[in-house]
Design a protein around this motif. Structure first.
Motif, PDB file in Angstrom:
ATOM      1  N   TRP A  75     -27.586  -1.998  -1.578  1.00 19.67           N
ATOM      2  CA  TRP A  75     -27.701  -0.305  -1.600  1.00 19.67           C
ATOM      3  C   TRP A  75     -28.537   0.085  -2.780  1.00 19.67           C
ATOM      4  O   TRP A  75     -28.504   1.269  -2.771  1.00 19.67           O
ATOM      5  N   ARG A  76     -29.104  -0.823  -3.595  1.00 17.72           N
ATOM      6  CA  ARG A  76     -29.847  -0.482  -4.478  1.00 17.72           C
ATOM      7  C   ARG A  76     -30.976   0.589  -4.177  1.00 17.72           C
ATOM      8  O   ARG A  76     -31.046   1.682  -4.879  1.00 17.72           O
ATOM      9  N   ALA A 105     -14.906   6.385  18.285  1.00 21.53           N
ATOM     10  CA  ALA A 105     -15.101   7.195  16.948  1.00 21.53           C
ATOM     11  C   ALA A 105     -16.150   6.242  16.238  1.00 21.53           C
ATOM     12  O   ALA A 105     -16.200   6.724  15.264  1.00 21.53           O
ATOM     13  N   LEU A 106     -16.433   5.046  16.525  1.00 21.00           N
ATOM     14  CA  LEU A 106     -17.093   4.191  15.617  1.00 21.00           C
ATOM     15  C   LEU A 106     -18.371   4.541  15.156  1.00 21.00           C
ATOM     16  O   LEU A 106     -18.728   4.680  13.972  1.00 21.00           O
ATOM     17  N   GLU A 107     -19.149   5.234  16.113  1.00 17.39           N
ATOM     18  CA  GLU A 107     -20.532   5.885  15.650  1.00 17.39           C
ATOM     19  C   GLU A 107     -20.275   6.827  14.650  1.00 17.39           C
ATOM     20  O   GLU A 107     -21.055   6.673  13.645  1.00 17.39           O
ATOM     21  N   ASP A 108     -19.565   7.761  14.955  1.00 16.22           N
ATOM     22  CA  ASP A 108     -19.350   8.821  13.968  1.00 16.22           C
ATOM     23  C   ASP A 108     -18.746   8.294  12.439  1.00 16.22           C
ATOM     24  O   ASP A 108     -19.386   8.791  11.457  1.00 16.22           O
ATOM     25  N   GLY A 109     -18.013   7.316  12.969  1.00 17.54           N
ATOM     26  CA  GLY A 109     -17.221   6.841  11.613  1.00 17.54           C
ATOM     27  C   GLY A 109     -18.272   5.847  10.934  1.00 17.54           C
ATOM     28  O   GLY A 109     -18.089   5.941   9.497  1.00 17.54           O
ATOM     29  N   ILE A 110     -18.883   5.122  11.372  1.00  8.01           N
ATOM     30  CA  ILE A 110     -19.783   4.482  10.501  1.00  8.01           C
ATOM     31  C   ILE A 110     -20.951   5.371   9.828  1.00  8.01           C
ATOM     32  O   ILE A 110     -21.173   5.340   8.790  1.00  8.01           O
ATOM     33  N   ALA A 111     -21.377   6.396  10.514  1.00  6.05           N
ATOM     34  CA  ALA A 111     -22.509   7.361   9.938  1.00  6.05           C
ATOM     35  C   ALA A 111     -21.660   7.887   8.725  1.00  6.05           C
ATOM     36  O   ALA A 111     -22.359   8.110   7.389  1.00  6.05           O
ATOM     37  N   PHE A 112     -20.518   8.427   8.816  1.00  7.19           N
ATOM     38  CA  PHE A 112     -19.775   9.201   7.941  1.00  7.19           C
ATOM     39  C   PHE A 112     -19.337   8.230   6.696  1.00  7.19           C
ATOM     40  O   PHE A 112     -19.682   8.528   5.589  1.00  7.19           O
ATOM     41  N   THR A 113     -18.872   7.083   6.824  1.00  8.35           N
ATOM     42  CA  THR A 113     -18.342   5.963   5.832  1.00  8.35           C
ATOM     43  C   THR A 113     -19.551   5.456   5.309  1.00  8.35           C
ATOM     44  O   THR A 113     -19.597   5.223   4.023  1.00  8.35           O
ATOM     45  N   THR A 114     -20.845   5.463   5.997  1.00  9.01           N
ATOM     46  CA  THR A 114     -21.990   4.899   5.343  1.00  9.01           C
ATOM     47  C   THR A 114     -22.436   5.995   4.176  1.00  9.01           C
ATOM     48  O   THR A 114     -22.967   5.453   2.953  1.00  9.01           O
ATOM     49  N   ALA A 115     -22.494   7.213   4.611  1.00  3.60           N
ATOM     50  CA  ALA A 115     -22.871   8.073   3.474  1.00  3.60           C
ATOM     51  C   ALA A 115     -21.793   8.134   2.302  1.00  3.60           C
ATOM     52  O   ALA A 115     -22.250   8.358   1.228  1.00  3.60           O
ATOM     53  N   LEU A 116     -20.528   8.128   2.471  1.00  6.22           N
ATOM     54  CA  LEU A 116     -19.640   8.017   1.331  1.00  6.22           C
ATOM     55  C   LEU A 116     -19.839   6.819   0.547  1.00  6.22           C
ATOM     56  O   LEU A 116     -19.953   6.693  -0.691  1.00  6.22           O
ATOM     57  N   ALA A 117     -19.981   5.623   1.317  1.00  8.88           N
ATOM     58  CA  ALA A 117     -20.269   4.446   0.521  1.00  8.88           C
ATOM     59  C   ALA A 117     -21.399   4.261  -0.460  1.00  8.88           C
ATOM     60  O   ALA A 117     -21.598   3.734  -1.464  1.00  8.88           O
ATOM     61  N   GLY A 118     -22.835   4.940   0.487  1.00 10.63           N
ATOM     62  CA  GLY A 118     -23.852   5.017  -0.176  1.00 10.63           C
ATOM     63  C   GLY A 118     -23.937   5.636  -1.600  1.00 10.63           C
ATOM     64  O   GLY A 118     -24.507   5.373  -2.682  1.00 10.63           O
ATOM     65  N   HIS A 119     -23.265   6.953  -1.515  1.00  5.42           N
ATOM     66  CA  HIS A 119     -23.142   7.917  -2.589  1.00  5.42           C
ATOM     67  C   HIS A 119     -22.291   6.918  -3.878  1.00  5.42           C
ATOM     68  O   HIS A 119     -22.534   7.183  -5.172  1.00  5.42           O
ATOM     69  N   THR A 120     -21.287   6.444  -3.127  1.00  2.00           N
ATOM     70  CA  THR A 120     -20.333   5.895  -4.292  1.00  2.00           C
ATOM     71  C   THR A 120     -21.128   4.639  -4.834  1.00  2.00           C
ATOM     72  O   THR A 120     -20.813   4.681  -6.245  1.00  2.00           O
ATOM     73  N   LEU A 121     -21.766   3.737  -4.391  1.00  5.29           N
ATOM     74  CA  LEU A 121     -22.478   2.844  -4.863  1.00  5.29           C
ATOM     75  C   LEU A 121     -23.669   3.031  -5.704  1.00  5.29           C
ATOM     76  O   LEU A 121     -24.175   2.137  -6.620  1.00  5.29           O
ATOM     77  N   THR A 122     -24.542   4.392  -5.421  1.00  3.09           N
ATOM     78  CA  THR A 122     -25.625   4.565  -6.156  1.00  3.09           C
ATOM     79  C   THR A 122     -25.474   5.630  -7.176  1.00  3.09           C
ATOM     80  O   THR A 122     -26.544   6.099  -7.755  1.00  3.09           O
ATOM     81  N   VAL A 123     -24.371   6.431  -7.386  1.00  4.95           N
ATOM     82  CA  VAL A 123     -24.140   7.703  -7.948  1.00  4.95           C
ATOM     83  C   VAL A 123     -24.213   6.863  -9.688  1.00  4.95           C
ATOM     84  O   VAL A 123     -23.753   5.843  -9.993  1.00  4.95           O
TER      85      VAL A 123
END
Length: 303
Positions: A75-76, A105-123
């Motif tokens: 995720w760097r 629900a998977l498409e929306d769930g993947i998009a939303f979880t990706t955003a949360l994970a991305g911010h969490t791992l790069t903040v």
């Protein structure tokens, strides 16, 4: 003819937090509860800006699972709005599917979880670190612990906690007069940076705001301050056992980091959604002594 002590039990933060004055909710098992199970269900949902499908315990557990399985380093180069890095979306999809999210629900769930994970791992964290930059050898996810509790009077424990501003509104843990047995738990992430050790917990709680006063209120309301203290003591005891005289809490313990993932903004150096704290050595040492059954462990005033 052996006497069985009814006070001996396996305790966890979740069990203690739900043990209020009216009764005592016994632990369902001696297994530590996976992360996300303490996430509250939102009281109200504004359908225009909030998707209730991705809230509460189920989504909290899925988010924790995705963060546990993903490759932090991948995720760097992630930026807000990007898809998951190559090969990482599968972990998010599996975490959602494992927690009951169907295909619709998977498409929306993947998009939303990706955003949360991305911010969490790069903040950027307060110590200047991003989780995606941590070497694998410097971090351990999902550390389960158990540590011994000598017979501990609840009133003595609460006097100590209150003297240091922890769970100030609590006056008991159910009907128990003392705690004895084992304390168990599961720490989302333990890591080391610049020679100091940290405890990190992911939270998916939906809050009205994610500034410092709002996070302090959320920590107190959900008694996460007690959870953080239990996690701190668990890691403190383990480090002292493994490192012996080479470990000193005041020098080597960096503190706790509670990341409220919905409020994180990786584009900011001073991102909201990060609660950083380090308990005073006097509190950690006094609690350690109290749980060890040392008679001299009298509650004192904050340092």
């Amino acid at each position: 003819h052996r006497r069985l002590d009814p006070d001996w039990w396996v305790y966890s933060f979740t069990q203690l937090a739900h043990a209020d004055g009216g009764g005592d909710r016994a632990a369902a098992s001696t297994v530590a509860v996976a992360g996300g199970h303490d996430e509250p269900v939102p009281e109200e949902a504004d359908e225009a800006v909030f998707d209730p499908r991705f809230a509460g315990t189920r989504f909290g557990v899925a988010l924790h699972a995705a963060l546990e399985e993903t490759d932090f380093a991948a995720w760097r180069d992630w930026r807000p709005g990007d898809a998951a890095p190559d090969g990482e979306g599968v972990h998010i999809a599996r975490a959602l599917e494992a927690n009951g999210y169907a295909a619709d629900a998977l498409e929306d769930g993947i998009a939303f979880t990706t955003a949360l994970a991305g911010h969490t791992l790069t903040v950027p964290l307060p110590e200047g670190l991003r989780l995606c930059d941590l070497a694998p050898g410097e971090r351990r996810p999902e550390i389960e612990f158990q540590f011994a509790l000598a017979p501990t009077r609840v009133d003595a424990l609460l006097r100590l906690l209150h003297a240091h501003g922890v769970v100030g509104s609590r006056h008991g843990f159910g009907l128990r007069q003392r705690l004895e047995g084992l304390m168990t738990g599961l720490i989302d992430l333990t890591y080391r940076h610049d020679g100091r050790w940290y405890v990190l917990d992911y939270k998916s709680n939906r809050l009205p705001r994610y500034d410092a006063p709002a996070l302090a209120a959320a920590m107190a309301h959900s008694e996460y301050d007690l959870q953080a203290l239990i996690y701190t003591l668990a890691l403190h005891r383990w480090l002292r056992f493994r490192l012996g005289d080479g470990y000193d809490y005041e020098r080597d313990f960096g503190g706790i980091r509670y990341l409220f993932c919905r409020g994180l903004d990786a584009a900011r150096a001073d991102s909201p959604g990060i609660h950083a704290q380090r308990f005073e050595p006097a509190l950690v040492q006094a609690l350690d002594a109290l749980f060890a059954g040392e008679a001299s462990a009298a509650p004192g005033a904050p340092a």
